[in-house]
Design an enzyme around this catalytic site. Structure first.
Site, PDB file in Angstrom:
ATOM      1  N   SER A 189       0.817  -1.256   0.312  1.00 15.07           N
ATOM      2  CA  SER A 189       0.070   0.132  -0.269  1.00 15.07           C
ATOM      3  C   SER A 189       0.959   1.614   0.264  1.00 15.07           C
ATOM      4  O   SER A 189       1.546   1.449  -1.152  1.00 15.07           O
ATOM      5  CB  SER A 189      -1.408  -0.096   0.904  1.00 15.07           C
ATOM      6  OG  SER A 189      -1.973   1.009   1.170  1.00 15.07           O
ATOM      7  N   GLU A 292      -9.781  -3.828  -6.217  1.00 15.26           N
ATOM      8  CA  GLU A 292      -9.480  -3.291  -5.180  1.00 15.26           C
ATOM      9  C   GLU A 292      -9.116  -1.503  -6.023  1.00 15.26           C
ATOM     10  O   GLU A 292      -9.423  -1.430  -7.021  1.00 15.26           O
ATOM     11  CB  GLU A 292      -8.281  -2.732  -4.227  1.00 15.26           C
ATOM     12  CG  GLU A 292      -6.668  -3.725  -5.440  1.00 15.26           C
ATOM     13  CD  GLU A 292      -5.312  -3.235  -4.492  1.00 15.26           C
ATOM     14  OE1 GLU A 292      -5.735  -2.143  -3.835  1.00 15.26           O
ATOM     15  OE2 GLU A 292      -4.946  -5.085  -4.647  1.00 15.26           O
ATOM     16  N   HIS A 322      -8.223  -5.126  -0.146  1.00 15.86           N
ATOM     17  CA  HIS A 322      -6.618  -4.846  -0.503  1.00 15.86           C
ATOM     18  C   HIS A 322      -5.769  -5.187   0.370  1.00 15.86           C
ATOM     19  O   HIS A 322      -5.574  -4.770   1.985  1.00 15.86           O
ATOM     20  CB  HIS A 322      -7.001  -3.123   0.431  1.00 15.86           C
ATOM     21  CG  HIS A 322      -6.167  -1.989  -0.249  1.00 15.86           C
ATOM     22  ND1 HIS A 322      -5.356  -1.571  -1.074  1.00 15.86           N
ATOM     23  CD2 HIS A 322      -5.070  -1.698   1.408  1.00 15.86           C
ATOM     24  CE1 HIS A 322      -4.671  -0.987  -0.768  1.00 15.86           C
ATOM     25  NE2 HIS A 322      -4.437  -1.417   0.420  1.00 15.86           N
TER      26      HIS A 322
END
Length: 351
Positions: A189, A292, A322
């Site tokens: 991320s 996502e 995610h």
């Protein structure tokens, strides 16, 4: 006076379009990627409940109290889980972080891991389910860097911590000074963004480049112009409820908010690695879920990197949350993803 106001407005518009937004990258929206054909395993429902627990932990809270609750909940994700690795603090003079050592790993093989959490949350502790598995599948010592977070610190300070940790790790292992033999940079991320920014910085600085990089559901472009940022709001159970409402705000407003909050343009390669030079990068593996919000961020990065001649691969999983890699004890798809990472690293070494 009116001419001054008009000139000021024109200047703001030019800065917004040319500096904050940057180049239009719609030409990178090519969907020539293989797709897996299956439905998520039953464990996916357990993961969704864990995500709902995270939302409930901050319900009714605002501002700093909400942020502290989020951080506490994320750190608690490792509680009660079984790990095969030893978690060891580095020497006193080392960068902040922790070593993660699966049994019998080769300590000359090292991974710098950069955790996610939107640059405001997360820690080495919160991501032990990932670093534990990485150490095992890569037969490597993982150094999970504890970089500085927003809003207490500037964005660039956190990035600088990652740069310093990488340089230190090249010459220091878990048992003290020792040159690294095989080096990987990895992150998820927001940490995946830092990882991709880092390998470009390493190249530009003329340092010993990582042998490979791995980015899990990475953020690659803070201008938020990729289609899935909006198209996948309803199918992303983690980012959708958290950031979906932001997508109703006009993009130029978001760009200015990002500029003032992070003290750099959202189109800067330091914040959006997609918008930097992607030539002469090491082999990179990217994982993303097809449901996502960050899916097209990954696709655009891979397409641009390939166009630039860099060896970058994308693997997508259907219907996953995610960074589903956080839940290997619930999701066989997470274990499958780690096996894929191990196979990728073996291919890199055979080249």
């Amino acid at each position: 006076m009116i001419w001054f106001v008009l000139a000021l407005l024109l200047l703001i518009v030019l800065i917004t379009v040319l500096v904050l937004r940057g180049e239009n990258l719609a030409h990178l929206d090519r969907e020539d990627f293989p797709k897996k054909d299956y439905t998520p395993s039953p464990g996916h429902n357990e993961v969704l409940e864990a995500i709902r627990d995270m939302s409930r932990s901050a319900r009714g809270l605002k501002g700093k109290a909400r942020l502290m609750a989020l951080r506490k909940h994320m750190d608690g994700l490792s509680e009660g889980r079984e790990f095969v690795s030893e978690f060891r603090s580095p020497e006193a003079s080392a960068p902040k972080g922790e070593w993660v050592l699966a049994p019998g790993v080769d300590t000359r093989r090292r991974i710098l891991y950069i955790h996610g959490g939107a640059w405001v949350a997360g820690s080495p502790q919160s991501h032990r389910s990932i670093t534990d598995r990485l150490s095992k599948v890569a037969n490597a010592a993982v150094f999970a860097v504890d970089y500085r977070l927003l809003p207490e610190h500037r964005y660039r300070e956190g990035l600088r911590d990652c740069q310093e940790a990488y340089q230190w790790m090249l010459d220091h292992g878990p048992d003290g000074p020792e040159p690294a033999g095989f080096v990987v940079v990895a992150g998820d991320s927001a940490g995946g963004s830092h990882a991709l920014v880092l390998i470009a910085w390493i190249r530009d600085q003329g340092l010993r480049q990582a042998d490979a990089a791995v980015a899990l559901s990475p953020s690659t472009d803070l201008t938020l112009t990729a289609p899935s940022n909006r198209d996948n709001i309803k199918t992303d159970p983690l980012l959708g409820p958290t950031f979906g409402s932001l997508m109703r705000v006009p993009l130029p407003v978001l760009w200015w908010l990002s500029f003032f909050g992070m003290r750099l343009s959202p189109s800067s390669p330091q914040a959006s690695p997609l918008r930097g030079n992607l030539e002469n990068l090491p082999p990179v593996l990217i994982h993303a879920s097809d449901s996502e919000m960050l899916l097209d961020n990954a696709r655009r990065y891979v397409n641009k990197a390939k166009d630039s001649g860099s060896p970058v691969e994308l693997e997508t999983w259907p219907g996953m949350v995610h960074v589903w890699h956080m839940f290997p004890d619930m999701l066989p798809e997470a274990e499958e993803a780690f096996d894929n990472i191990g196979e990728f690293l073996k291919r890199v070494e055979r080249r």
